[in-house]
Design an enzyme around this catalytic site. Structure first.
Site, PDB file in Angstrom:
ATOM      1  N   PHE A 135       0.989  -1.077   0.118  1.00  0.00           N
ATOM      2  CA  PHE A 135      -0.294  -0.083   0.297  1.00  0.00           C
ATOM      3  C   PHE A 135       0.698   1.735  -0.004  1.00  0.00           C
ATOM      4  CE2 PHE A 135      -2.311   3.161   2.544  1.00  0.00           C
ATOM      5  CZ  PHE A 135      -3.438   3.055   2.099  1.00  0.00           C
ATOM      6  N   LEU A 137       1.194   4.862   0.298  1.00  0.00           N
ATOM      7  CA  LEU A 137       0.136   6.799   0.686  1.00  0.00           C
ATOM      8  C   LEU A 137       1.437   7.301   1.093  1.00  0.00           C
ATOM      9  CD1 LEU A 137      -2.280   8.181   0.883  1.00  0.00           C
ATOM     10  CD2 LEU A 137      -2.083   7.418   2.891  1.00  0.00           C
ATOM     11  N   LEU A 345      12.569  -8.158  34.183  1.00  0.00           N
ATOM     12  CA  LEU A 345      13.051  -9.140  33.682  1.00  0.00           C
ATOM     13  C   LEU A 345      15.092  -8.946  33.632  1.00  0.00           C
ATOM     14  CD1 LEU A 345      11.006 -10.557  32.309  1.00  0.00           C
ATOM     15  CD2 LEU A 345      12.373 -11.499  30.779  1.00  0.00           C
ATOM     16  N   GLU A 370       0.504   4.165  10.319  1.00  0.00           N
ATOM     17  CA  GLU A 370      -0.954   3.960  11.162  1.00  0.00           C
ATOM     18  C   GLU A 370      -1.727   5.373  11.518  1.00  0.00           C
ATOM     19  OE1 GLU A 370      -3.007   2.301   9.155  1.00  0.00           O
ATOM     20  OE2 GLU A 370      -1.807   0.336   8.496  1.00  0.00           O
TER      21      GLU A 370
HETATM   22  P1  TGC Z   1      -9.146  16.583   5.453  1.00  0.00           P
HETATM   23  O1  TGC Z   1      -9.123  17.610   5.227  1.00  0.00           O
HETATM   24  O2  TGC Z   1      -8.970  15.617   7.473  1.00  0.00           O
HETATM   25  O3  TGC Z   1      -9.665  14.733   4.711  1.00  0.00           O
HETATM   26  C1  TGC Z   1      -9.515  14.645   3.641  1.00  0.00           C
HETATM   27  C2  TGC Z   1     -10.719  14.197   3.570  1.00  0.00           C
HETATM   28  O4  TGC Z   1     -10.960  12.470   4.313  1.00  0.00           O
HETATM   29  C3  TGC Z   1     -12.249  12.839   5.273  1.00  0.00           C
HETATM   30  N1  TGC Z   1     -11.728  11.742   5.922  1.00  0.00           N
HETATM   31  C4  TGC Z   1     -12.012  10.339   6.300  1.00  0.00           C
HETATM   32  N2  TGC Z   1     -13.004   9.848   4.934  1.00  0.00           N
HETATM   33  C5  TGC Z   1     -12.581   8.610   5.754  1.00  0.00           C
HETATM   34  N3  TGC Z   1     -11.877   7.907   7.328  1.00  0.00           N
HETATM   35  C6  TGC Z   1     -11.244   8.620   7.050  1.00  0.00           C
HETATM   36  N4  TGC Z   1     -10.841   8.302   8.616  1.00  0.00           N
HETATM   37  C7  TGC Z   1     -11.160  10.215   7.141  1.00  0.00           C
HETATM   38  N5  TGC Z   1     -11.014  11.235   7.964  1.00  0.00           N
HETATM   39  C8  TGC Z   1     -10.735  11.884   6.708  1.00  0.00           C
HETATM   40  C9  TGC Z   1     -12.650  13.624   5.152  1.00  0.00           C
HETATM   41  O5  TGC Z   1     -13.606  14.549   5.261  1.00  0.00           O
HETATM   42  C10 TGC Z   1     -12.236  14.731   3.936  1.00  0.00           C
HETATM   43  O6  TGC Z   1     -13.380  14.376   2.534  1.00  0.00           O
HETATM   44  P2  TGC Z   1     -14.194  15.440   1.935  1.00  0.00           P
HETATM   45  O7  TGC Z   1     -14.444  14.838   0.970  1.00  0.00           O
HETATM   46  O8  TGC Z   1     -13.480  16.458   2.367  1.00  0.00           O
HETATM   47  O9  TGC Z   1     -12.232  15.183   0.809  1.00  0.00           O
HETATM   48  O10 TGC Z   1      -7.304  15.750   5.511  1.00  0.00           O
HETATM   49  P3  TGC Z   1      -6.018  16.551   5.826  1.00  0.00           P
HETATM   50  O11 TGC Z   1      -5.105  16.458   4.725  1.00  0.00           O
HETATM   51  O12 TGC Z   1      -6.579  17.555   6.889  1.00  0.00           O
HETATM   52  O13 TGC Z   1      -5.792  15.435   7.072  1.00  0.00           O
HETATM   53  C11 TGC Z   1      -5.970  14.733   8.076  1.00  0.00           C
HETATM   54  C12 TGC Z   1      -4.979  13.554   8.445  1.00  0.00           C
HETATM   55  C13 TGC Z   1      -3.619  14.216   9.256  1.00  0.00           C
HETATM   56  C14 TGC Z   1      -5.843  12.899   9.659  1.00  0.00           C
HETATM   57  C15 TGC Z   1      -4.964  12.871   7.889  1.00  0.00           C
HETATM   58  O14 TGC Z   1      -3.625  12.563   7.165  1.00  0.00           O
HETATM   59  C16 TGC Z   1      -4.273  11.408   8.630  1.00  0.00           C
HETATM   60  O15 TGC Z   1      -4.639  10.794   9.591  1.00  0.00           O
HETATM   61  N6  TGC Z   1      -1.959  10.871   8.673  1.00  0.00           N
HETATM   62  C17 TGC Z   1      -1.409  10.412   9.012  1.00  0.00           C
HETATM   63  C18 TGC Z   1      -1.157   9.658   7.684  1.00  0.00           C
HETATM   64  C19 TGC Z   1      -1.083   8.178   7.963  1.00  0.00           C
HETATM   65  O16 TGC Z   1      -1.551   7.283   8.893  1.00  0.00           O
HETATM   66  N7  TGC Z   1      -0.344   7.501   7.170  1.00  0.00           N
HETATM   67  C20 TGC Z   1      -0.385   5.796   7.024  1.00  0.00           C
HETATM   68  C21 TGC Z   1      -0.059   5.644   6.408  1.00  0.00           C
HETATM   69  S1  TGC Z   1       0.074   3.562   5.432  1.00  0.00           S
HETATM   70  C22 TGC Z   1       0.837   2.894   6.598  1.00  0.00           C
HETATM   71  O17 TGC Z   1       1.557   3.634   7.456  1.00  0.00           O
HETATM   72  C23 TGC Z   1       0.986   1.412   6.545  1.00  0.00           C
HETATM   73  S2  TGC Z   1       1.562   0.297   8.275  1.00  0.00           S
HETATM   74  C24 TGC Z   1       1.088  -0.802   7.888  1.00  0.00           C
HETATM   75  C25 TGC Z   1       1.640  -1.727   8.489  1.00  0.00           C
HETATM   76  O18 TGC Z   1       3.109  -2.374   8.195  1.00  0.00           O
HETATM   77  O19 TGC Z   1       1.083  -2.738   9.364  1.00  0.00           O
HETATM   78  P1  FAD Z   2       5.636  12.802  10.044  1.00  0.00           P
HETATM   79  O1  FAD Z   2       5.113  13.277   9.069  1.00  0.00           O
HETATM   80  O2  FAD Z   2       7.572  13.844   9.286  1.00  0.00           O
HETATM   81  O3  FAD Z   2       6.269  13.284  11.542  1.00  0.00           O
HETATM   82  C1  FAD Z   2       7.593  13.588  12.395  1.00  0.00           C
HETATM   83  C2  FAD Z   2       7.098  13.652  13.217  1.00  0.00           C
HETATM   84  O4  FAD Z   2       6.009  15.456  13.776  1.00  0.00           O
HETATM   85  C3  FAD Z   2       6.052  13.009  14.405  1.00  0.00           C
HETATM   86  O5  FAD Z   2       6.168  13.258  15.358  1.00  0.00           O
HETATM   87  C4  FAD Z   2       4.679  13.590  14.150  1.00  0.00           C
HETATM   88  O6  FAD Z   2       3.955  12.572  14.858  1.00  0.00           O
HETATM   89  C5  FAD Z   2       4.687  14.799  14.159  1.00  0.00           C
HETATM   90  N1  FAD Z   2       3.683  15.805  13.006  1.00  0.00           N
HETATM   91  C6  FAD Z   2       3.816  16.206  12.278  1.00  0.00           C
HETATM   92  N2  FAD Z   2       2.732  16.899  11.868  1.00  0.00           N
HETATM   93  C7  FAD Z   2       2.630  17.062  12.633  1.00  0.00           C
HETATM   94  C8  FAD Z   2       1.314  18.058  13.243  1.00  0.00           C
HETATM   95  N3  FAD Z   2       0.447  19.124  12.434  1.00  0.00           N
HETATM   96  N4  FAD Z   2       1.374  18.299  14.469  1.00  0.00           N
HETATM   97  C9  FAD Z   2       1.899  18.673  15.687  1.00  0.00           C
HETATM   98  N5  FAD Z   2       3.345  17.398  15.196  1.00  0.00           N
HETATM   99  C10 FAD Z   2       3.367  16.924  13.931  1.00  0.00           C
HETATM  100  N6  FAD Z   2       3.531   4.246   5.371  1.00  0.00           N
HETATM  101  C11 FAD Z   2       2.578   3.571   4.196  1.00  0.00           C
HETATM  102  O7  FAD Z   2       2.194   4.584   2.939  1.00  0.00           O
HETATM  103  N7  FAD Z   2       2.888   2.363   3.942  1.00  0.00           N
HETATM  104  C12 FAD Z   2       3.130   1.441   4.016  1.00  0.00           C
HETATM  105  O8  FAD Z   2       2.997  -0.018   4.321  1.00  0.00           O
HETATM  106  C13 FAD Z   2       3.821   2.045   5.201  1.00  0.00           C
HETATM  107  N8  FAD Z   2       5.016   0.974   6.218  1.00  0.00           N
HETATM  108  C14 FAD Z   2       5.270   1.615   6.810  1.00  0.00           C
HETATM  109  C15 FAD Z   2       5.946   0.276   7.518  1.00  0.00           C
HETATM  110  C16 FAD Z   2       7.531   0.675   8.803  1.00  0.00           C
HETATM  111  C17 FAD Z   2       8.346   0.170   9.043  1.00  0.00           C
HETATM  112  C18 FAD Z   2       7.009   2.146   9.268  1.00  0.00           C
HETATM  113  C19 FAD Z   2       9.138   3.268  10.195  1.00  0.00           C
HETATM  114  C20 FAD Z   2       6.523   2.803   8.892  1.00  0.00           C
HETATM  115  C21 FAD Z   2       5.705   2.951   7.406  1.00  0.00           C
HETATM  116  N9  FAD Z   2       5.011   3.575   6.908  1.00  0.00           N
HETATM  117  C22 FAD Z   2       3.964   3.042   6.056  1.00  0.00           C
HETATM  118  C23 FAD Z   2       4.500   5.190   6.808  1.00  0.00           C
HETATM  119  C24 FAD Z   2       4.058   5.686   8.181  1.00  0.00           C
HETATM  120  O9  FAD Z   2       2.999   5.743   7.959  1.00  0.00           O
HETATM  121  C25 FAD Z   2       4.565   7.170   8.023  1.00  0.00           C
HETATM  122  O10 FAD Z   2       5.974   7.305   8.660  1.00  0.00           O
HETATM  123  C26 FAD Z   2       4.401   7.736   9.260  1.00  0.00           C
HETATM  124  O11 FAD Z   2       2.977   8.479   8.698  1.00  0.00           O
HETATM  125  C27 FAD Z   2       4.591   9.174   9.406  1.00  0.00           C
HETATM  126  O12 FAD Z   2       5.507   9.905   8.694  1.00  0.00           O
HETATM  127  P2  FAD Z   2       6.719  10.300   8.330  1.00  0.00           P
HETATM  128  O13 FAD Z   2       7.247   9.587   9.413  1.00  0.00           O
HETATM  129  O14 FAD Z   2       7.314  11.289   7.428  1.00  0.00           O
HETATM  130  O15 FAD Z   2       6.977  11.113   9.392  1.00  0.00           O
END
Ligand code: TGC
Ligand code: FAD
Length: 390
Positions: A135, A137, A345, A370
């Site tokens: 995935f 993103l 431990l 996530e």
């Molecule tokens: P924002 O303006 O709040 O929202 C944009 C549009 O999305 C809608 N929305 C949602 N829809 C469905 N589910 C949700 N949870 C939603 N949250 C928001 C929202 O209503 C809006 O819709 P529309 O129609 O108005 O456009 O977006 P923002 O740009 O301000 O960002 C919000 C924020 C910061 C919460 C979001 O960007 C976020 O969650 N950031 C964290 C990024 C993240 O979690 N990345 C993960 C990458 S994948 C990964 O890490 C996989 S690791 C997996 C593994 O190995 O297990």
């Molecule tokens: P940044 O966004 O640069 O954040 C750095 C620090 O700033 C953090 O402490 C954060 O909380 C803080 N910060 C950011 N914005 C704000 C704010 N507005 N206010 C206050 N503090 C803030 N992504 C995928 O898409 N797919 C995957 O499969 C996937 N797998 C992963 C596997 C591993 C092992 C790891 C480490 C990461 C993976 N990720 C994946 C990416 C992961 O989702 C990102 O690392 C995560 O979302 C944070 O992004 P960043 O590392 O760029 O940190």
């Protein structure tokens, strides 16, 4: 060897589970104990993903447990999915990652947003582990803020031309397909299924991680990759689409973190009863009892939280903010417990004889991916106050 369930169940939470739930938990637990526990420390030390587990994960139903049987899934409910993630992560977060990426980040978007042709083409093979997905993103300059992504595609006849890059992508080095989020010419985000072998698509591995060492992580590079338009997910566009996938994976992680906490609690309790210092087991000392009592309290609270969230998800009522609360709380809870367990431990806690240090390092990723700990707090802050503080 007896692999039966021995975890803390202080509030008789088992009474809230159906016989099917308990059966699924037991079979996943048995498999993880028999097939993963004996090899995982070695894999983590070597920094290798145990690829032979892919087919076994598929066999225990860990790929798409809640996807309908029509598409190769098991058609189970959300609590079953959570219990599976708990039992797999009890052994290792990296192996849980493999299962949750395949289920919630690859199969889920194809199931929810894919065409019927895409569903029939990809989902059954993903369920059996014949093909693996990842995935994409996160980008080098856009982690917490994916809406700023720069990966993009332009229309060219029946195809689109994709450019950009993704980093930190779990499973990318061996994935057969990638669900990639990129912007079209109008800056609208879409999901595309990019297939290994498409010209200009490469997946270099990220080495030297201190965390999730038994999970493969890498980049996705797109250099003028020609992707057929039939590989674009037609059902939903905009950031909400990938965020819906994250909701599903974050929910699973809330259960997985409980598994880590349970394993550390069990290890610490057993060790403290056996380890004698100053003429008594250290478990007889108030300071160690405080640690154990607090661990049990926090695990019990987290169990109730995820169980109720699972009920809400089964009814399609769980909100994103509720999911953020559970992911944030439970991973933080597990991270605190793992540190206390490590202390119980003593020196033995840092060795590979026990799972604790590996869990501790793994959780450093789980608390960041996530959505980071702080991002989930801001999601809650936004929900409570109506003010977006991102
Ligand atoms: P924002 O303006 O709040 O929202 C944009 C549009 O999305 C809608 N929305 C949602 N829809 C469905 N589910 C949700 N949870 C939603 N949250 C928001 C929202 O209503 C809006 O819709 P529309 O129609 O108005 O456009 O977006 P923002 O740009 O301000 O960002 C919000 C924020 C910061 C919460 C979001 O960007 C976020 O969650 N950031 C964290 C990024 C993240 O979690 N990345 C993960 C990458 S994948 C990964 O890490 C996989 S690791 C997996 C593994 O190995 O297990
Ligand atoms: P940044 O966004 O640069 O954040 C750095 C620090 O700033 C953090 O402490 C954060 O909380 C803080 N910060 C950011 N914005 C704000 C704010 N507005 N206010 C206050 N503090 C803030 N992504 C995928 O898409 N797919 C995957 O499969 C996937 N797998 C992963 C596997 C591993 C092992 C790891 C480490 C990461 C993976 N990720 C994946 C990416 C992961 O989702 C990102 O690392 C995560 O979302 C944070 O992004 P960043 O590392 O760029 O940190």
């Amino acid at each position: 060897m007896d692999y039966s369930f021995t975890s803390p169940d202080f509030y008789q939470i088992d009474d809230l589970l159906s016989d099917e739930h308990k059966l699924i938990r037991e079979s996943t637990r048995q498999w993880a104990s028999k097939s993963v526990s004996p090899i995982i420390e070695d894999c983590a030390q070597k920094g290798e993903f145990p690829k032979h587990l892919i087919k076994e994960l598929a066999k225990v139903g860990a790929f798409g447990p809640y996807i309908p049987e029509k598409y190769g899934g098991a058609g189970l409910d959300q609590i079953s999915y959570g219990l599976m993630m708990q039992e797999i992560e009890r052994v290792d977060s990296g192996i849980r990652s493999t299962a949750s990426v395949q289920s919630s980040l690859v199969m889920y978007p194809i199931w929810k947003f894919g065409s019927e042709e895409q569903k029939l083409r990809f989902l059954p093979k993903l369920a059996t582990g014949d093909i693996m997905g990842c995935f994409g993103l996160t980008e080098p300059d856009h982690g917490s803020n994916p809406s700023g992504m720069v990966s993009n595609f332009k229309s060219d006849g029946d195809d689109v031309i994709l450019n950009g890059s993704k980093m930190w992508i779990s499973n990318s080095p061996f994935a057969d397909i990638a669900v990639v989020w990129a912007k079209d010419e109008n800056k609208r985000i879409h999901g595309l299924i990019v297939e290994r072998g498409m010209g200009g698509f490469t997946t270099p591995e990220t080495h030297n991680k201190w965390s999730l060492r038994a999970s493969a992580t890498g980049e996705l590079i797109f250099d003028n990759v020609r992707v057929p338009k039939t590989n674009i997910l037609p059902g939903k566009s905009g950031l909400g689409a990938p965020l819906m996938c994250l909701d599903s994976a974050r929910y699973g992680i809330s259960w997985g973190a409980i598994g880590v906490a349970m394993d550390c609690y069990n290890t610490a309790l057993k060790y403290s009863l056996e380890r004698v210092q100053f003429g008594k087991p250290i478990a007889a000392k108030q300071l160690q009892q405080k640690k154990l009592a607090e661990m049990l309290t926090e695990i019990t609270k987290a169990q109730l939280l995820s169980w109720k969230l699972g009920k809400l998800k089964n009814e399609d009522k769980a909100t994103s903010a509720q999911i953020s609360l559970a992911k944030r709380n439970n991973v933080d809870m597990a991270a605190k417990i793992v540190r206390e367990a490590r202390q119980i431990l003593g020196g033995m806690g840092i060795t590979g004889e026990f799972s604790i240090m590996r869990h501790m390092m793994n959780l450093e990723s789980v608390i960041t991916y996530e959505g980071t700990h702080d991002i989930h707090l801001l999601i809650l802050g936004n929900e409570i106050t109506g003010h977006n503080a991102f």
